[in-house]
Design an enzyme around this catalytic site. Structure first.
Site, PDB file in Angstrom:
ATOM      1  N   HIS A   1       0.833  -1.198   0.000  1.00 54.40           N
ATOM      2  CA  HIS A   1       0.000   0.000   0.000  1.00 54.40           C
ATOM      3  C   HIS A   1       0.870   1.252   0.000  1.00 54.40           C
ATOM      4  O   HIS A   1       0.628   2.193  -0.767  1.00 54.40           O
ATOM      5  CB  HIS A   1      -0.916  -0.015   1.229  1.00 54.40           C
ATOM      6  CG  HIS A   1      -1.621   1.281   1.483  1.00 54.40           C
ATOM      7  ND1 HIS A   1      -2.919   1.535   1.086  1.00 54.40           N
ATOM      8  CD2 HIS A   1      -1.198   2.422   2.111  1.00 54.40           C
ATOM      9  CE1 HIS A   1      -3.259   2.752   1.447  1.00 54.40           C
ATOM     10  NE2 HIS A   1      -2.240   3.315   2.066  1.00 54.40           N
ATOM     11  N   GLU A   2       1.884   1.274   0.845  1.00 53.62           N
ATOM     12  CA  GLU A   2       2.765   2.440   0.908  1.00 53.62           C
ATOM     13  C   GLU A   2       3.559   2.611  -0.379  1.00 53.62           C
ATOM     14  O   GLU A   2       3.796   3.736  -0.841  1.00 53.62           O
ATOM     15  CB  GLU A   2       3.698   2.330   2.111  1.00 53.62           C
ATOM     16  CG  GLU A   2       2.993   2.283   3.460  1.00 53.62           C
ATOM     17  CD  GLU A   2       2.071   3.469   3.693  1.00 53.62           C
ATOM     18  OE1 GLU A   2       2.311   4.549   3.094  1.00 53.62           O
ATOM     19  OE2 GLU A   2       1.105   3.332   4.465  1.00 53.62           O
TER      20      GLU A   2
ATOM     21  N   HIS B   1       1.554   4.415  -2.922  1.00 49.97           N
ATOM     22  CA  HIS B   1       1.625   5.871  -2.752  1.00 49.97           C
ATOM     23  C   HIS B   1       2.873   6.422  -3.426  1.00 49.97           C
ATOM     24  O   HIS B   1       2.836   7.469  -4.076  1.00 49.97           O
ATOM     25  CB  HIS B   1       1.660   6.228  -1.266  1.00 49.97           C
ATOM     26  CG  HIS B   1       0.324   6.236  -0.597  1.00 49.97           C
ATOM     27  ND1 HIS B   1      -0.767   6.931  -1.100  1.00 49.97           N
ATOM     28  CD2 HIS B   1      -0.105   5.654   0.556  1.00 49.97           C
ATOM     29  CE1 HIS B   1      -1.796   6.768  -0.288  1.00 49.97           C
ATOM     30  NE2 HIS B   1      -1.428   5.998   0.719  1.00 49.97           N
TER      31      HIS B   1
ATOM     32  N   GLU C   1      -6.167   7.307  -0.716  1.00 53.57           N
ATOM     33  CA  GLU C   1      -6.101   6.063   0.057  1.00 53.57           C
ATOM     34  C   GLU C   1      -6.796   4.924  -0.683  1.00 53.57           C
ATOM     35  O   GLU C   1      -6.293   3.796  -0.718  1.00 53.57           O
ATOM     36  CB  GLU C   1      -6.737   6.261   1.440  1.00 53.57           C
ATOM     37  CG  GLU C   1      -5.914   7.098   2.401  1.00 53.57           C
ATOM     38  CD  GLU C   1      -4.540   6.515   2.654  1.00 53.57           C
ATOM     39  OE1 GLU C   1      -4.414   5.283   2.828  1.00 53.57           O
ATOM     40  OE2 GLU C   1      -3.574   7.300   2.654  1.00 53.57           O
TER      41      GLU C   1
END
Length: 313
Positions: free
Chosen positions: A130-131, A134, A201
């Site tokens: 997930h990071e 980003h 997100e």
């Protein structure tokens, strides 16, 4: 659609910043506000990663000090087609994580000790993916810019209230409107900042789940992090609430706050989206409120370790 919505929100934030400048100093004030925004963003572009990592006392680790974590990040970065980011660990019992850096070549991923202790390897892979999503989408730079502009709007509004806004006279609707605008502008900036954060997100959840190869790993991790965040305080975040949007789950301990003021989407909604993605991809996964059970046949090719039986074991 997410990128278009983000662009519109960012444009609105910039316009709001210039509007506050106009109320303070007229046309010249708007130009000065734009120049201030440019200067603060330039500073944030080069220094934001070091500032936020220092704020949370993050310590960089390598293959000698944290071999399993670094190898996990390296494997996922390779799957995402990204350069290897620097890896940091924060000595904090609350499970959480964030990414920072102006671009993929200068990115950093930071996790708390609480995250490493409470998640299985699969769940941690979901969080790190997930990071990395980003980082891949340059969200780390975008969120720094929005935070900087929002903070500058609040500063200008306070300055305008203290010294008085630009108007032809000191009475009448114009004066009242200027005062109201200067009071409401910081609130509006905060709402726009949060809307951008919530939009990004969802996108990072989707791409991160594809990087990890199993959406329910991230879904399971979100449940654990959400539950712990309400029980274990993150004092560094409490002292620096403007950075709360950087984390995968809101690290602040506030209760009873309306969804309008939330820095993150509802965790239940995020999990529902991940469940839908898992169905579309045809991957196996547990229900929305239970950890995903790893399946040897669905394991990622970069993972050559024995199947774990518990957190990091």
């Amino acid at each position: 659609m997410n990128y278009f919505r983000t662009a519109i929100l960012l444009a609105g934030l910039t316009a709001l910043f210039m509007g506050v400048g106009y109320l303070i100093g007229g046309g010249k004030g708007a130009i000065i506000a734009l120049l201030i925004a440019g200067a603060t963003n330039l500073f944030a572009y080069w220094n934001s990663d070091r500032m936020v990592l220092a704020t949370y006392g993050a310590q960089e680790v390598d293959r000698n000090s944290a071999p399993e974590l670094v190898e996990l990040v390296a494997g996922l970065a390779g799957r995402a087609g990204l350069p290897m980011p620097r890896v940091f660990v924060m000595d904090n019992p609350q499970p959480n994580a964030f990414a920072t850096g102006r671009n993929p070549q200068n990115a950093a991923v930071a996790v708390t000790t609480g995250l490493m202790q409470s998640l299985s390897r699969e769940e941690l892979a979901g969080v790190i993916a997930h990071e990395l999503a980003h980082v891949k989408h340059h969200d780390t730079l975008l969120m720094t810019i929005t935070a900087t502009i929002a903070g500058a709007i609040s500063m200008l509004a306070q300055f305008g209230i203290f010294f008085g806004g630009h108007r032809s006279n000191n009475s009448g609707p114009g004066a009242i409107a200027s005062i109201v605008m200067m009071i409401l502008a910081p609130l509006a900036a905060m709402l726009v900042q949060m809307a951008i954060s919530r939009t990004r997100e969802y996108a990072a959840d989707n791409v991160g789940a594809r990087i990890a190869g199993q959406p329910m790993w991230l879904a399971s991790a979100l449940v654990k992090i959400e539950n712990a965040a309400h029980q274990i305080p993150n004092m560094d975040a409490e002292h620096n609430p403007a950075t709360a949007h950087l984390f995968i789950i809101n690290p602040l301990s506030g209760h009873g706050i309306d969804n309008l003021f939330a820095t993150h989407p509802s965790t239940a909604n995020r999990i529902a989206a991940l469940q839908q993605l898992a169905a579309e991809l045809g991957t196996r996964g547990a229900g929305p409120w239970t950890p995903a059970e790893p399946d040897d046949s669905a394991r990622n090719p970069w993972d050559r370790s024995p199947r774990p039986r518990g957190p990091w074991g």
